[in-house]
Design a protein around this motif. Structure first.
Motif, PDB file in Angstrom:
ATOM      1  N   VAL A 221       5.784 -13.007   5.062  1.00 48.02           N
ATOM      2  CA  VAL A 221       6.264 -12.440   6.325  1.00 48.02           C
ATOM      3  C   VAL A 221       7.611 -11.736   6.178  1.00 48.02           C
ATOM      4  N   GLY A 222       8.278 -11.896   5.035  1.00 48.32           N
ATOM      5  CA  GLY A 222       9.565 -11.241   4.846  1.00 48.32           C
ATOM      6  C   GLY A 222       9.885 -11.062   3.375  1.00 48.32           C
ATOM      7  N   LEU A 223      10.554  -9.951   3.070  1.00 45.44           N
ATOM      8  CA  LEU A 223      10.955  -9.625   1.702  1.00 45.44           C
ATOM      9  C   LEU A 223      12.367  -9.071   1.716  1.00 45.44           C
ATOM     10  N   THR A 224      13.128  -9.344   0.664  1.00 46.98           N
ATOM     11  CA  THR A 224      14.439  -8.713   0.538  1.00 46.98           C
ATOM     12  C   THR A 224      14.606  -8.167  -0.865  1.00 46.98           C
ATOM     13  N   ALA A 225      15.325  -7.066  -0.950  1.00 48.77           N
ATOM     14  CA  ALA A 225      15.708  -6.469  -2.225  1.00 48.77           C
ATOM     15  C   ALA A 225      17.074  -5.836  -2.011  1.00 48.77           C
ATOM     16  N   PHE A 226      17.709  -5.412  -3.073  1.00 49.95           N
ATOM     17  CA  PHE A 226      19.005  -4.738  -2.937  1.00 49.95           C
ATOM     18  C   PHE A 226      18.803  -3.242  -2.728  1.00 49.95           C
ATOM     19  N   LYS A 227      18.237  -2.579  -3.739  1.00 50.53           N
ATOM     20  CA  LYS A 227      18.053  -1.137  -3.629  1.00 50.53           C
ATOM     21  C   LYS A 227      16.770  -0.645  -4.285  1.00 50.53           C
ATOM     22  N   ASN A 228      15.908  -1.569  -4.711  1.00 52.02           N
ATOM     23  CA  ASN A 228      14.674  -1.183  -5.389  1.00 52.02           C
ATOM     24  C   ASN A 228      13.639  -0.744  -4.357  1.00 52.02           C
ATOM     25  N   LEU A 229      13.805   0.475  -3.857  1.00 52.80           N
ATOM     26  CA  LEU A 229      12.921   0.985  -2.808  1.00 52.80           C
ATOM     27  C   LEU A 229      11.491   1.141  -3.301  1.00 52.80           C
ATOM     28  N   GLU A 230      11.324   1.627  -4.513  1.00 53.06           N
ATOM     29  CA  GLU A 230       9.977   1.810  -5.043  1.00 53.06           C
ATOM     30  C   GLU A 230       9.233   0.484  -5.121  1.00 53.06           C
ATOM     31  N   GLY A 231       9.935  -0.532  -5.653  1.00 55.84           N
ATOM     32  CA  GLY A 231       9.314  -1.841  -5.794  1.00 55.84           C
ATOM     33  C   GLY A 231       8.957  -2.473  -4.469  1.00 55.84           C
ATOM     34  N   ILE A 232       9.880  -2.419  -3.512  1.00 57.72           N
ATOM     35  CA  ILE A 232       9.608  -3.077  -2.239  1.00 57.72           C
ATOM     36  C   ILE A 232       8.597  -2.294  -1.409  1.00 57.72           C
ATOM     37  N   ASN A 233       8.553  -0.977  -1.559  1.00 57.88           N
ATOM     38  CA  ASN A 233       7.533  -0.186  -0.870  1.00 57.88           C
ATOM     39  C   ASN A 233       6.132  -0.597  -1.311  1.00 57.88           C
ATOM     40  N   LYS A 234       5.960  -0.805  -2.607  1.00 56.01           N
ATOM     41  CA  LYS A 234       4.657  -1.241  -3.112  1.00 56.01           C
ATOM     42  C   LYS A 234       4.284  -2.608  -2.549  1.00 56.01           C
ATOM     43  N   GLN A 235       5.284  -3.502  -2.478  1.00 59.59           N
ATOM     44  CA  GLN A 235       5.010  -4.838  -1.954  1.00 59.59           C
ATOM     45  C   GLN A 235       4.686  -4.799  -0.457  1.00 59.59           C
ATOM     46  N   VAL A 236       5.365  -3.927   0.291  1.00 60.58           N
ATOM     47  CA  VAL A 236       5.097  -3.791   1.726  1.00 60.58           C
ATOM     48  C   VAL A 236       3.672  -3.296   1.956  1.00 60.58           C
ATOM     49  N   GLU A 237       3.227  -2.345   1.153  1.00 62.29           N
ATOM     50  CA  GLU A 237       1.862  -1.828   1.286  1.00 62.29           C
ATOM     51  C   GLU A 237       0.827  -2.924   1.091  1.00 62.29           C
ATOM     52  N   ILE A 238       1.126  -3.847   0.181  1.00 58.51           N
ATOM     53  CA  ILE A 238       0.179  -4.921  -0.135  1.00 58.51           C
ATOM     54  C   ILE A 238       0.245  -6.050   0.884  1.00 58.51           C
ATOM     55  N   ALA A 239       1.468  -6.527   1.179  1.00 59.31           N
ATOM     56  CA  ALA A 239       1.633  -7.739   1.984  1.00 59.31           C
ATOM     57  C   ALA A 239       1.790  -7.486   3.482  1.00 59.31           C
ATOM     58  N   LYS A 240       2.260  -6.288   3.842  1.00 56.84           N
ATOM     59  CA  LYS A 240       2.507  -5.941   5.249  1.00 56.84           C
ATOM     60  C   LYS A 240       3.343  -7.023   5.965  1.00 56.84           C
ATOM     61  N   PRO A 241       4.566  -7.269   5.459  1.00 60.08           N
ATOM     62  CA  PRO A 241       5.409  -8.312   6.050  1.00 60.08           C
ATOM     63  C   PRO A 241       5.963  -7.914   7.412  1.00 60.08           C
ATOM     64  N   SER A 242       6.433  -8.884   8.159  1.00 62.39           N
ATOM     65  CA  SER A 242       7.047  -8.615   9.464  1.00 62.39           C
ATOM     66  C   SER A 242       8.373  -7.894   9.309  1.00 62.39           C
TER      67      SER A 242
END
Length: 377
Positions: free
Chosen positions: A30-51
């Motif tokens: 339901v939640g993810l945090t990163a510092f500045k790795n936009l590419e990495g977190i974008n991929k994770q958002v596409e998969i997990a669809k967190p709040s």
């Protein structure tokens, strides 16, 4: 079994492992945090669809998603309280997670934690003389092992806690040999695949000193009953000796997925498709004392940590700067030790009473170390 999970540092080495494992277990992220790795977190958002996701403030406007809220890291604790997850994994390095750790603890949200920097820097404020039971689950392999060993045991029956060390890539080396090692040598850890910083910390045994401090705070036990022992095969992760002389240990293949899964599924255990430990094939288990003469920073850090106060965030800040300088090729491996000891001797003790004070000390020391190193090289 279904849980709602938040992962701090989801794009880092442990974060990626935890992300994949949580999804494999059928949990909702339901939640993810990163510092500045936009590419990495974008991929994770596409998969997990967190709040929600949280990023450093300067990168917030670079993220767009219709169904995922984005917030600044400094305000992420507000998102935590909104989604009320079942478990929050603190896997990011650095001290930025401290406020969120406190919010979770104060609100009874179970956490899994491998964020040594926050445990050490804010240990006196968040953990000292407090018992959190199973609401704080360690994820570092050694601390996880201690946590598991102590289930069902009375604290009064503990005689000694023994955390183990692999000995790192320079086990058996002498001082003169260490003068010639380079970054590639340092990063050849014999038993683990980790990020660069923690691998450097393992090579000079700083990480093992950090884990003793971590054990002190997480289990609310005195430093005098904690010790480290080299276990070259890295299959015994910790042992506890009890007052009757019996010793319990936890053994497994050296794979960080195991303590991560334990934290995710706790209090249950589920099947894990990892190659099992074959004791007959292993043949032997070897133990050695920590080589304090070759790696004196181990004792130096512990001696200052026992004093507490400003020394705790200072130790973390100094190490972060010096390791980064070494990785960037600006200083040599033994310069970490030399500069660490020289600068730490200049730090003055003061009692710390709040997260804000500890953060101030950390940031001030970090800036001073950067300038100190600049003048030395």
């Amino acid at each position: 079994m279904s849980k709602r999970i938040v992962i701090f540092g989801s794009t880092g080495t442990l974060g990626r492992k935890s992300f994949d494992l949580a999804l494999k277990l059928g949990f909702k992220i339901v939640g993810l945090t990163a510092f500045k790795n936009l590419e990495g977190i974008n991929k994770q958002v596409e998969i997990a669809k967190p709040s929600f996701i949280a990023l450093d403030g300067q990168f917030i406007h670079n993220f767009e998603s219709a169904n995922t809220k984005v917030c600044a890291l400094e305000n992420v604790h507000e998102c935590l309280l909104e989604v009320k997850p079942d478990l929050v994994l603190f896997l990011a390095s650095g001290i930025s997670s401290a406020q969120s750790i406190k919010v979770c603890i104060d609100n009874g949200i179970r956490i899994g934690i491998a964020n040594k920097e926050s445990i050490i820097s804010f240990g006196e404020i968040l953990f000292e003389n407090r018992e959190y039971g199973d609401n704080v689950i360690p994820i570092d392999s050694e601390a996880s092992a201690v946590f598991q060993i102590l289930k069902g045991e009375e604290k009064e029956s503990i005689e000694k806690i023994i955390i183990t060390a692999s000995g790192g890539p320079f086990f058996g080396y002498k001082r003169e040999t260490l003068q010639r090692v380079n970054l590639d040598d340092v990063l050849k850890h014999p038993n683990w695949q980790m990020g660069k910083k923690i691998t450097v910390d393992s090579a000079n045994l700083v990480n093992k000193a950090f884990e003793i401090i971590e054990t002190h705070f997480l289990f609310n036990v005195p430093y005098s009953i904690i010790e480290a022992l080299v276990q070259r095969e890295s299959v015994i992760h910790a042992m506890v000796e009890f007052v009757d002389g019996e010793i319990k240990g936890l053994l497994s293949k050296p794979d960080m997925l195991l303590p991560i899964q334990y934290a995710l599924t706790y209090p249950q255990r589920v099947e894990f498709n990892l190659q099992r430990l074959d004791l007959a094939s292993l043949g032997k288990l070897t133990f050695y004392e920590i080589d304090r003469e070759t790696f004196p920073l181990f004792d130096v850090i512990l001696n200052y940590a026992m004093l507490g106060g400003t020394y705790l965030p200072s130790i973390v800040a100094i190490d972060e700067v010096l390791v980064e300088k070494f990785i960037n090729g600006e200083i040599k491996f033994l310069d970490i030790e030399r500069l660490f000891i020289e600068f730490l001797s200049k730090v003055e003790y003061q009692k710390i009473g709040s997260l804000e004070e500890a953060k101030f000390v950390y940031n001030e020391i970090k800036n001073k170390v950067i300038e100190f190193v600049r003048r030395k090289i």
